[in-house]
Design a protein around this motif. Structure first.
Motif, mmCIF file in Angstrom:
data_model
loop_
_atom_site.group_PDB
_atom_site.id
_atom_site.type_symbol
_atom_site.label_atom_id
_atom_site.label_comp_id
_atom_site.label_asym_id
_atom_site.label_seq_id
_atom_site.Cartn_x
_atom_site.Cartn_y
_atom_site.Cartn_z
ATOM 1 N N ARG A 233 0.851 -1.192 0.000
ATOM 2 C CA ARG A 233 0.000 0.000 0.000
ATOM 3 C C ARG A 233 0.883 1.236 0.000
ATOM 4 O O ARG A 233 1.984 1.242 0.542
ATOM 5 N N GLN B 200 3.251 -1.396 11.283
ATOM 6 C CA GLN B 200 3.874 -1.744 10.008
ATOM 7 C C GLN B 200 5.147 -2.559 10.232
ATOM 8 O O GLN B 200 5.402 -3.527 9.522
ATOM 9 N N GLU C 107 -2.385 5.713 1.503
ATOM 10 C CA GLU C 107 -3.382 4.747 1.965
ATOM 11 C C GLU C 107 -3.155 4.380 3.426
ATOM 12 O O GLU C 107 -4.098 4.135 4.161
ATOM 13 N N ILE C 108 -1.905 4.354 3.858
ATOM 14 C CA ILE C 108 -1.584 3.980 5.234
ATOM 15 C C ILE C 108 -1.891 5.115 6.204
ATOM 16 O O ILE C 108 -2.496 4.911 7.253
ATOM 17 N N TYR C 109 -1.484 6.329 5.860
ATOM 18 C CA TYR C 109 -1.581 7.468 6.782
ATOM 19 C C TYR C 109 -2.744 8.406 6.490
ATOM 20 O O TYR C 109 -2.815 9.498 7.043
ATOM 21 N N ASN D 66 1.917 5.215 0.953
ATOM 22 C CA ASN D 66 1.921 5.953 2.219
ATOM 23 C C ASN D 66 0.606 6.690 2.435
ATOM 24 O O ASN D 66 0.151 6.828 3.571
ATOM 25 N N ILE E 117 0.754 3.440 13.952
ATOM 26 C CA ILE E 117 0.728 2.833 12.618
ATOM 27 C C ILE E 117 2.127 2.403 12.210
ATOM 28 O O ILE E 117 2.314 1.321 11.640
ATOM 29 N N LYS E 118 3.140 3.228 12.507
ATOM 30 C CA LYS E 118 4.518 2.853 12.165
ATOM 31 C C LYS E 118 4.930 1.573 12.882
ATOM 32 O O LYS E 118 5.552 0.685 12.290
#
Length: 138
Positions: free
Chosen positions: A47, A119, A51-53, A49, A115-116
């Motif tokens: 994904r 991941q 979409e992640i953040y 960045n 989130i980091k």
């Protein structure tokens, strides 16, 4: 009934419907529900960045806007000469928007390191799964 006759009575084909209901189901949906990791149905494509953040960025942006709105309302309440009712409302609403905006901004800021960390754990999990499958498939 003797001990030898007991295993014949518990044969798989001769079980009652009630006992079949008590057996745990091994369907994909039950495995997906009990899983703590990502869903079985999702693809493992990388994904971006954004979409992640995306969610923390939106929460921080909205929180910052509400915080600024609260600052403006509070400043106006203490600098403008308004009627008593308007002044009371502004002095009540301004700090409310200040606190709401600050809360949302802090929630977004705290969400990013979470989130980091998630991941990194997901990358380690994928590494150990490939390592495990390498040694088990030999």
């Amino acid at each position: 009934m003797t001990m030898e006759a007991l295993p014949k009575a518990l044969d798989v084909d001769e079980k009652s419907p009630e006992s079949k209901d008590l057996l745990p189901s091994q369907t994909a949906s039950s495995l997906c529900i009990s899983s703590r990791s990502e869903s079985v149905w999702t693809t493992t494509s990388p994904r971006s960045n954004w979409e992640i953040y995306r969610k923390p960025i939106v929460i921080m942006s909205v929180g910052g806007a509400i915080l600024l709105f609260g600052v403006v309302i509070t400043c106006l309440a203490y600098t403008l000469k308004l009627g008593d009712n308007s002044l009371k409302v502004l002095k009540m609403i301004g700090p409310a928007f200040l606190s709401l905006g600050l809360m949302m901004l802090v929630c977004g800021l705290v969400w990013v390191p979470i989130i980091k960390k998630k991941q990194k754990q997901r990358q380690k999990s994928v590494f150990f799964q490939t390592l495990k499958s390498f040694f088990l498939n030999r």
